[in-house]
Scaffold this motif. Structure first.
Motif, PDB file in Angstrom:
ATOM      1  N   ASP A 132       0.837  -1.205   0.000  1.00  0.00           N
ATOM      2  CA  ASP A 132       0.000   0.000   0.000  1.00  0.00           C
ATOM      3  C   ASP A 132       0.875   1.260   0.000  1.00  0.00           C
ATOM      4  O   ASP A 132       0.567   2.246  -0.683  1.00  0.00           O
ATOM      5  N   ALA A 133       1.961   1.211   0.771  1.00  0.00           N
ATOM      6  CA  ALA A 133       2.870   2.359   0.826  1.00  0.00           C
ATOM      7  C   ALA A 133       3.513   2.595  -0.536  1.00  0.00           C
ATOM      8  O   ALA A 133       3.680   3.740  -0.970  1.00  0.00           O
ATOM      9  N   TRP A 134       3.874   1.500  -1.208  1.00  0.00           N
ATOM     10  CA  TRP A 134       4.457   1.644  -2.553  1.00  0.00           C
ATOM     11  C   TRP A 134       3.448   2.271  -3.509  1.00  0.00           C
ATOM     12  O   TRP A 134       3.773   3.192  -4.268  1.00  0.00           O
ATOM     13  N   GLU A 135       2.228   1.776  -3.473  1.00  0.00           N
ATOM     14  CA  GLU A 135       1.188   2.292  -4.363  1.00  0.00           C
ATOM     15  C   GLU A 135       0.890   3.762  -4.091  1.00  0.00           C
ATOM     16  O   GLU A 135       0.523   4.513  -4.995  1.00  0.00           O
ATOM     17  N   SER A 136       1.053   4.182  -2.852  1.00  0.00           N
ATOM     18  CA  SER A 136       0.768   5.576  -2.497  1.00  0.00           C
ATOM     19  C   SER A 136       1.802   6.535  -3.086  1.00  0.00           C
ATOM     20  O   SER A 136       1.542   7.730  -3.221  1.00  0.00           O
ATOM     21  N   GLY A 137       2.993   6.007  -3.391  1.00  0.00           N
ATOM     22  CA  GLY A 137       4.043   6.854  -3.939  1.00  0.00           C
ATOM     23  C   GLY A 137       4.818   7.627  -2.891  1.00  0.00           C
ATOM     24  O   GLY A 137       5.704   8.417  -3.231  1.00  0.00           O
ATOM     25  N   ALA A 179      18.440   6.175   0.946  1.00  0.00           N
ATOM     26  CA  ALA A 179      19.321   6.735  -0.076  1.00  0.00           C
ATOM     27  C   ALA A 179      19.070   6.083  -1.434  1.00  0.00           C
ATOM     28  O   ALA A 179      19.162   6.733  -2.475  1.00  0.00           O
ATOM     29  N   ASP A 180      18.748   4.797  -1.417  1.00  0.00           N
ATOM     30  CA  ASP A 180      18.486   4.093  -2.672  1.00  0.00           C
ATOM     31  C   ASP A 180      17.152   4.494  -3.283  1.00  0.00           C
ATOM     32  O   ASP A 180      17.055   4.740  -4.488  1.00  0.00           O
ATOM     33  N   VAL A 181      16.132   4.569  -2.447  1.00  0.00           N
ATOM     34  CA  VAL A 181      14.790   4.889  -2.941  1.00  0.00           C
ATOM     35  C   VAL A 181      14.711   6.320  -3.439  1.00  0.00           C
ATOM     36  O   VAL A 181      14.088   6.614  -4.466  1.00  0.00           O
ATOM     37  N   GLY A 182      15.368   7.239  -2.715  1.00  0.00           N
ATOM     38  CA  GLY A 182      15.280   8.645  -3.083  1.00  0.00           C
ATOM     39  C   GLY A 182      13.914   9.212  -2.723  1.00  0.00           C
ATOM     40  O   GLY A 182      13.197   8.674  -1.875  1.00  0.00           O
ATOM     41  N   PRO A 187       9.102   2.568 -10.692  1.00  0.00           N
ATOM     42  CA  PRO A 187       8.489   1.246 -10.909  1.00  0.00           C
ATOM     43  C   PRO A 187       9.508   0.131 -11.068  1.00  0.00           C
ATOM     44  O   PRO A 187       9.313  -0.980 -10.567  1.00  0.00           O
ATOM     45  N   GLU A 188      10.629   0.414 -11.747  1.00  0.00           N
ATOM     46  CA  GLU A 188      11.629  -0.628 -11.984  1.00  0.00           C
ATOM     47  C   GLU A 188      12.380  -1.020 -10.716  1.00  0.00           C
ATOM     48  O   GLU A 188      13.096  -2.028 -10.686  1.00  0.00           O
ATOM     49  N   ALA A 189      12.237  -0.226  -9.651  1.00  0.00           N
ATOM     50  CA  ALA A 189      12.955  -0.509  -8.407  1.00  0.00           C
ATOM     51  C   ALA A 189      12.143  -1.371  -7.440  1.00  0.00           C
ATOM     52  O   ALA A 189      12.658  -1.781  -6.404  1.00  0.00           O
ATOM     53  N   HIS A 190      10.892  -1.649  -7.785  1.00  0.00           N
ATOM     54  CA  HIS A 190      10.053  -2.421  -6.872  1.00  0.00           C
ATOM     55  C   HIS A 190      10.545  -3.857  -6.757  1.00  0.00           C
ATOM     56  O   HIS A 190      10.827  -4.508  -7.761  1.00  0.00           O
ATOM     57  N   MET A 191      10.678  -4.356  -5.543  1.00  0.00           N
ATOM     58  CA  MET A 191      11.114  -5.725  -5.303  1.00  0.00           C
ATOM     59  C   MET A 191       9.990  -6.502  -4.625  1.00  0.00           C
ATOM     60  O   MET A 191       9.521  -6.117  -3.559  1.00  0.00           O
ATOM     61  N   ASP A 192       9.571  -7.580  -5.267  1.00  0.00           N
ATOM     62  CA  ASP A 192       8.484  -8.395  -4.743  1.00  0.00           C
ATOM     63  C   ASP A 192       8.950  -9.168  -3.512  1.00  0.00           C
ATOM     64  O   ASP A 192       9.985  -9.838  -3.550  1.00  0.00           O
ATOM     65  N   HIS A 193       8.217  -9.041  -2.427  1.00  0.00           N
ATOM     66  CA  HIS A 193       8.545  -9.771  -1.200  1.00  0.00           C
ATOM     67  C   HIS A 193       7.565 -10.913  -0.930  1.00  0.00           C
ATOM     68  O   HIS A 193       7.689 -11.600   0.080  1.00  0.00           O
TER      69      HIS A 193
END
Length: 227
Positions: A132-137, A179-182, A187-193
């Motif tokens: 949800d946090a990822w989707e929120s941006g 630092a990595d996320v910025g 979208p290309e940085a998303h890692m499926d857990h």
């Protein structure tokens, strides 16, 4: 006559203990701003100088950061975590990734064997919150959600020493991810857990460890770093 260190007043010690308790209990989480000096004076019923001394002691121990014009913020949950934050603030990101990979792989392997039904419910909830946090941006919300999920997986290992060490490194690992996320989630940085969580649920320690060990290296590294 040899010099001796003067003892801090018992009242200041009590105030330090109360403020530290708010931090270690999670009442004041990492990143939050603690009440202002006047608010603490009113809440605790002590003199301003006593509050100031207590806050400075916590800052000296690395638990809080006093930011002029902004307030005082929690930066660590223990004195050791504060030391870790200062010691590894400028560490090579690849070395941080290697350490995180080793710790999280073993934690995931143990979690696959030892997780309880309650652990799995907590992990499922936090995985959903991470997505949800990822989707929120919202980058900072995602960093916190991701870190909380990994902490829950480490806790599911039921190895108290491993969990304590991982928690003390929490600030370093959050800074690495931050630092990595910025400021913008790519979208290309998303890692499926989800595969990691399912491996833990299935009791597959080897797969869980493999998934966990790979995640830190999914972060953005230079070509040289990637070897």
């Amino acid at each position: 006559m040899p010099l001796t260190s003067p003892r801090r007043s018992a009242l200041a010690d009590q105030v330090i203990a109360q403020l530290r308790g708010q931090i270690t209990s999670g009442e004041w989480p990492v990143g939050s701003r603690i009440p202002t000096e006047p608010e603490l004076v009113e809440q605790l019923g002590v003199a301003r100088n006593t509050v100031r001394e207590a806050v400075r002691a916590l800052a000296h121990n690395g638990l809080v950061d006093i930011r002029q014009g902004s307030g005082t913020y929690v930066v660590a949950t223990s004195e050791l975590a504060g030391v870790m934050n200062r010691r590894f603030a400028d560490a090579d990101p690849v070395h941080v990734a290697e350490l995180r990979s080793a710790l999280e792989a073993e934690a995931a392997r143990l979690a696959a064997r030892r997780r309880s039904a309650q652990d799995l419910r907590q992990i499922d909830t936090l995985l959903e919150r991470r997505e949800d946090a990822w989707e929120s941006g919202a980058a900072e919300a995602f960093v916190e959600a991701d870190a909380t999920l990994h902490m829950a997986i480490v806790a599911a290992s039921h190895n108290d020493v491993l969990a304590e060490i991982y928690a003390d490194l929490g600030g370093v690992l959050r800074d690495f991810l931050r630092a990595d996320v910025g400021t913008v989630l790519r979208p290309e940085a998303h890692m499926d857990h989800a595969r990691l969580v399912e491996a833990i649920r299935a009791g597959d320690g080897d797969l869980a460890a493999a998934e966990a060990s790979a995640h830190p290296f999914g972060c953005r590294l230079t070509p040289l770093d990637r070897g």
